[in-house]
Design a protein around this motif. Structure first.
Motif, PDB file in Angstrom:
ATOM      1  N   GLU A 167      12.709  42.499 134.711  1.00 51.99           N
ATOM      2  CA  GLU A 167      12.594  41.046 134.617  1.00 51.99           C
ATOM      3  C   GLU A 167      12.491  40.644 133.155  1.00 51.99           C
ATOM      4  OE1 GLU A 167       9.935  39.058 137.404  1.00 51.99           O
ATOM      5  OE2 GLU A 167       9.804  40.932 138.539  1.00 51.99           O
ATOM      6  N   SER A 168      13.259  39.620 132.793  1.00 52.73           N
ATOM      7  CA  SER A 168      13.212  39.209 131.385  1.00 52.73           C
ATOM      8  C   SER A 168      12.595  37.824 131.221  1.00 52.73           C
ATOM      9  CB  SER A 168      14.601  39.259 130.763  1.00 52.73           C
ATOM     10  OG  SER A 168      15.452  38.379 131.430  1.00 52.73           O
ATOM     11  N   PHE A 169      11.942  37.663 130.083  1.00 55.44           N
ATOM     12  CA  PHE A 169      11.259  36.422 129.741  1.00 55.44           C
ATOM     13  C   PHE A 169      11.685  36.041 128.332  1.00 55.44           C
ATOM     14  CE2 PHE A 169       8.443  39.030 132.394  1.00 55.44           C
ATOM     15  CZ  PHE A 169       8.335  38.208 133.515  1.00 55.44           C
ATOM     16  N   ILE A 170      11.839  34.743 128.101  1.00 56.51           N
ATOM     17  CA  ILE A 170      12.235  34.284 126.767  1.00 56.51           C
ATOM     18  C   ILE A 170      11.130  33.403 126.205  1.00 56.51           C
ATOM     19  CG2 ILE A 170      13.907  32.878 125.494  1.00 56.51           C
ATOM     20  CD1 ILE A 170      16.019  33.900 127.499  1.00 56.51           C
ATOM     21  N   TYR A 171      10.756  33.700 124.970  1.00 56.64           N
ATOM     22  CA  TYR A 171       9.705  32.935 124.292  1.00 56.64           C
ATOM     23  C   TYR A 171      10.269  32.364 123.003  1.00 56.64           C
ATOM     24  CZ  TYR A 171       6.705  35.646 127.398  1.00 56.64           C
ATOM     25  OH  TYR A 171       6.133  36.223 128.505  1.00 56.64           O
TER      26      TYR A 171
END
Length: 145
Positions: free
Chosen positions: A75-79
């Motif tokens: 799972e990827s998250f962008i900050y």
């Protein structure tokens, strides 16, 4: 003896996009997690916290993976992180055992970035900062919370 001390390992990938000023964090998988439930398994998920200095500026979490000690999250998250703040940013990964009946327990933690406690964590962060736009994935041992 070494076996009891191990909190397992977590594989994460980081990639920084300087133009967009964004950090992409991918929680790939974990392995060798300690048994947390009476079934001898665990229902792990990962909570990702981003800190600027000592202040948490973002938090997200993966889905719970049922009955496994070697979960695959992918799972990827962008900050959004401005480039000039990067030296003071750290990302904390908490592997947590979801429990329907009692309190969720933290299995282990990993910190990358400014407050990284391990040489491998500091090294991974340095590589990410020095190789913009390139996703860099590494395995890290989890430490106690």
């Amino acid at each position: 003896m070494e076996k009891c001390i191990s909190r397992g390992e977590l594989q994460v990938s980081l990639s920084y996009q300087p133009v967009a000023q964004r950090m992409t964090v991918v929680v790939l998988k974990a392995r060798h997690l300690p048994k947390m439930d009476i079934t001898g398994l665990s229902d792990p998920y990962v909570k990702v916290n981003v800190y600027y200095g000592r202040k948490r500026i973002a938090k997200k979490k993966t889905h719970v993976k049922k009955c496994t000690l070697n979960p695959v999250f992918n799972e990827s998250f962008i900050y959004d992180i401005p480039t000039d703040l990067l030296p003071d940013v750290s990302i904390e990964f908490l592997v947590i055992d979801f429990d329907r009946t009692t309190k969720n327990e933290v299995v282990g933690r990993l910190i990358l970035g400014a407050h990284s406690v391990t040489a491998s964590g500091a090294e991974h962060w340095r590589e990410v900062c020095e190789s913009p736009r390139k996703p860099i994935a590494k395995w890290h041992s989890l430490s106690e919370y």
